[in-house]
Write a protein that holds these residues in place. Structure first.
Motif, PDB file in Angstrom:
ATOM      1  N   ALA A  86       0.814  -1.225   0.000  1.00 38.02           N
ATOM      2  CA  ALA A  86       0.000   0.000   0.000  1.00 38.02           C
ATOM      3  C   ALA A  86       0.846   1.272   0.000  1.00 38.02           C
ATOM      4  O   ALA A  86       0.298   2.382  -0.105  1.00 38.02           O
ATOM      5  CB  ALA A  86      -0.930   0.002   1.213  1.00 38.02           C
ATOM      6  N   LYS A  87       2.161   1.142   0.115  1.00 40.42           N
ATOM      7  CA  LYS A  87       3.036   2.306   0.179  1.00 40.42           C
ATOM      8  C   LYS A  87       3.297   2.876  -1.217  1.00 40.42           C
ATOM      9  O   LYS A  87       3.726   2.171  -2.123  1.00 40.42           O
ATOM     10  CB  LYS A  87       4.385   1.924   0.818  1.00 40.42           C
ATOM     11  N   ASP A  88       3.030   4.151  -1.388  1.00 46.11           N
ATOM     12  CA  ASP A  88       3.351   4.831  -2.645  1.00 46.11           C
ATOM     13  C   ASP A  88       4.865   4.967  -2.780  1.00 46.11           C
ATOM     14  O   ASP A  88       5.550   5.373  -1.841  1.00 46.11           O
ATOM     15  CB  ASP A  88       2.707   6.220  -2.684  1.00 46.11           C
ATOM     16  N   GLY A  89       5.367   4.633  -3.945  1.00 44.13           N
ATOM     17  CA  GLY A  89       6.794   4.766  -4.186  1.00 44.13           C
ATOM     18  C   GLY A  89       7.622   3.582  -3.723  1.00 44.13           C
ATOM     19  O   GLY A  89       8.849   3.670  -3.649  1.00 44.13           O
ATOM     20  N   LEU A  90       6.985   2.459  -3.421  1.00 39.21           N
ATOM     21  CA  LEU A  90       7.714   1.273  -2.986  1.00 39.21           C
ATOM     22  C   LEU A  90       8.596   0.748  -4.117  1.00 39.21           C
ATOM     23  O   LEU A  90       8.195   0.746  -5.284  1.00 39.21           O
ATOM     24  CB  LEU A  90       6.719   0.194  -2.558  1.00 39.21           C
ATOM     25  N   ASP A  91       9.792   0.307  -3.773  1.00 42.03           N
ATOM     26  CA  ASP A  91      10.697  -0.323  -4.735  1.00 42.03           C
ATOM     27  C   ASP A  91       9.936  -1.450  -5.445  1.00 42.03           C
ATOM     28  O   ASP A  91       9.396  -2.351  -4.789  1.00 42.03           O
ATOM     29  CB  ASP A  91      11.903  -0.891  -3.982  1.00 42.03           C
ATOM     30  N   PRO A  92       9.883  -1.424  -6.768  1.00 43.41           N
ATOM     31  CA  PRO A  92       9.108  -2.443  -7.495  1.00 43.41           C
ATOM     32  C   PRO A  92       9.612  -3.863  -7.263  1.00 43.41           C
ATOM     33  O   PRO A  92       8.838  -4.825  -7.348  1.00 43.41           O
ATOM     34  CB  PRO A  92       9.247  -2.032  -8.964  1.00 43.41           C
ATOM     35  N   ARG A  93      10.884  -4.023  -6.947  1.00 46.16           N
ATOM     36  CA  ARG A  93      11.404  -5.366  -6.663  1.00 46.16           C
ATOM     37  C   ARG A  93      10.817  -5.906  -5.360  1.00 46.16           C
ATOM     38  O   ARG A  93      10.496  -7.093  -5.256  1.00 46.16           O
ATOM     39  CB  ARG A  93      12.931  -5.333  -6.579  1.00 46.16           C
ATOM     40  N   ILE A  94      10.659  -5.022  -4.396  1.00 44.30           N
ATOM     41  CA  ILE A  94      10.065  -5.423  -3.121  1.00 44.30           C
ATOM     42  C   ILE A  94       8.569  -5.661  -3.294  1.00 44.30           C
ATOM     43  O   ILE A  94       8.005  -6.595  -2.728  1.00 44.30           O
ATOM     44  CB  ILE A  94      10.341  -4.364  -2.038  1.00 44.30           C
ATOM     45  N   ALA A  95       7.936  -4.828  -4.120  1.00 44.30           N
ATOM     46  CA  ALA A  95       6.513  -5.023  -4.391  1.00 44.30           C
ATOM     47  C   ALA A  95       6.270  -6.376  -5.055  1.00 44.30           C
ATOM     48  O   ALA A  95       5.313  -7.088  -4.714  1.00 44.30           O
ATOM     49  CB  ALA A  95       5.998  -3.891  -5.283  1.00 44.30           C
ATOM     50  N   GLU A  96       7.137  -6.744  -5.981  1.00 44.54           N
ATOM     51  CA  GLU A  96       6.998  -8.036  -6.668  1.00 44.54           C
ATOM     52  C   GLU A  96       7.151  -9.184  -5.673  1.00 44.54           C
ATOM     53  O   GLU A  96       6.390 -10.164  -5.710  1.00 44.54           O
ATOM     54  CB  GLU A  96       8.042  -8.151  -7.772  1.00 44.54           C
ATOM     55  N   LEU A  97       8.106  -9.058  -4.773  1.00 44.91           N
ATOM     56  CA  LEU A  97       8.330 -10.095  -3.778  1.00 44.91           C
ATOM     57  C   LEU A  97       7.144 -10.212  -2.822  1.00 44.91           C
ATOM     58  O   LEU A  97       6.685 -11.320  -2.507  1.00 44.91           O
ATOM     59  CB  LEU A  97       9.600  -9.796  -2.984  1.00 44.91           C
ATOM     60  N   ALA A  98       6.627  -9.075  -2.363  1.00 46.38           N
ATOM     61  CA  ALA A  98       5.483  -9.081  -1.448  1.00 46.38           C
ATOM     62  C   ALA A  98       4.266  -9.725  -2.110  1.00 46.38           C
ATOM     63  O   ALA A  98       3.533 -10.494  -1.474  1.00 46.38           O
ATOM     64  CB  ALA A  98       5.155  -7.664  -0.996  1.00 46.38           C
ATOM     65  N   GLN A  99       4.052  -9.421  -3.390  1.00 41.65           N
ATOM     66  CA  GLN A  99       2.933 -10.023  -4.100  1.00 41.65           C
ATOM     67  C   GLN A  99       3.140 -11.520  -4.273  1.00 41.65           C
ATOM     68  O   GLN A  99       2.182 -12.312  -4.163  1.00 41.65           O
ATOM     69  CB  GLN A  99       2.760  -9.356  -5.467  1.00 41.65           C
TER      70      GLN A  99
END
Length: 202
Positions: free
Chosen positions: A76-89
């Motif tokens: 939900a964080k705006d501007g999150l590193d896309p690599r971390i977003a991919e991992l979280a998903q």
């Protein structure tokens, strides 16, 4: 009843109040004939379970639920590193179906799962669980800080799950549980390596 390894035994007293499948009269306890530290034969009924199987599942469900909650917070964080977003998903996509599978096993075994009781347990009884303060820190952090904090927290969380899974492999008997435990070890060990690399890269 078998002597449980430390990773599963720590929360046994509290879980005993909600584990109806581990009493002396329970079908699962009566059908637990595999000797300690011995994997079941290929012909073992998939519905049979012992106390170690049930403890692993009962503890892994809220463990997975917290991992999904942590992933939701950081996503939900705006501007999150896309690599971390991919991992979280990736974590959400893997662990959500595993929760449903484990709930189905408990139903098959006649073991009652009380989510409210499990939520009220001391998180220290389950390896790698975050405290309320840890979760608040993640919630309140901005995207950059939250990304790093998520990686640090999830490494600890995954290490706890791997320890629990190794204990289940040692004392469990249900073939499906043993398969899931090995999958947890394989998948989460690989994710730990990815997270450590992301932390090293800054």
């Amino acid at each position: 009843m078998k002597k449980l390894p430390l990773a599963l035994g720590v929360g046994a007293l509290a879980l005993g109040l909600v584990l109806t499948g581990c009493t002396a009269e329970s079908p699962s306890a009566q059908t637990s004939t595999a000797p300690n530290n011995t994997a079941p034969s290929a012909s073992a009924p998939s519905s049979s379970s012992n106390f170690a199987d049930e403890m692993f599942v009962m503890m892994m469900i809220p463990h997975h639920e917290q991992a999904i909650e942590m992933s939701d917070i950081v996503l939900a964080k705006d501007g999150l590193d896309p690599r971390i977003a991919e991992l979280a998903q990736q974590i959400k996509d893997a662990q959500g179906p595993e929760i449903e599978r484990m709930l189905g096993w408990l139903d098959d075994w006649g073991v009652q799962y009380d989510a409210d009781t499990m939520a009220g347990m001391d998180h220290g009884a389950m390896d790698g669980m975050m405290s309320a303060e840890d979760m608040t820190a993640l919630e309140n952090a901005d995207a950059a800080a939250a990304g790093r904090l998520f990686l640090e927290q999830m490494i600890m969380h995954h290490e706890g799950a791997v320890d629990m899974a190794r204990a289940a492999l040692k004392d469990g008997q249900n073939p499906e549980v043993l398969t899931l435990a090995q999958q947890v070890i394989d998948d989460q060990t690989a994710e730990i390596a990815v997270m450590q690399e992301l932390l090293a890269q800054g």
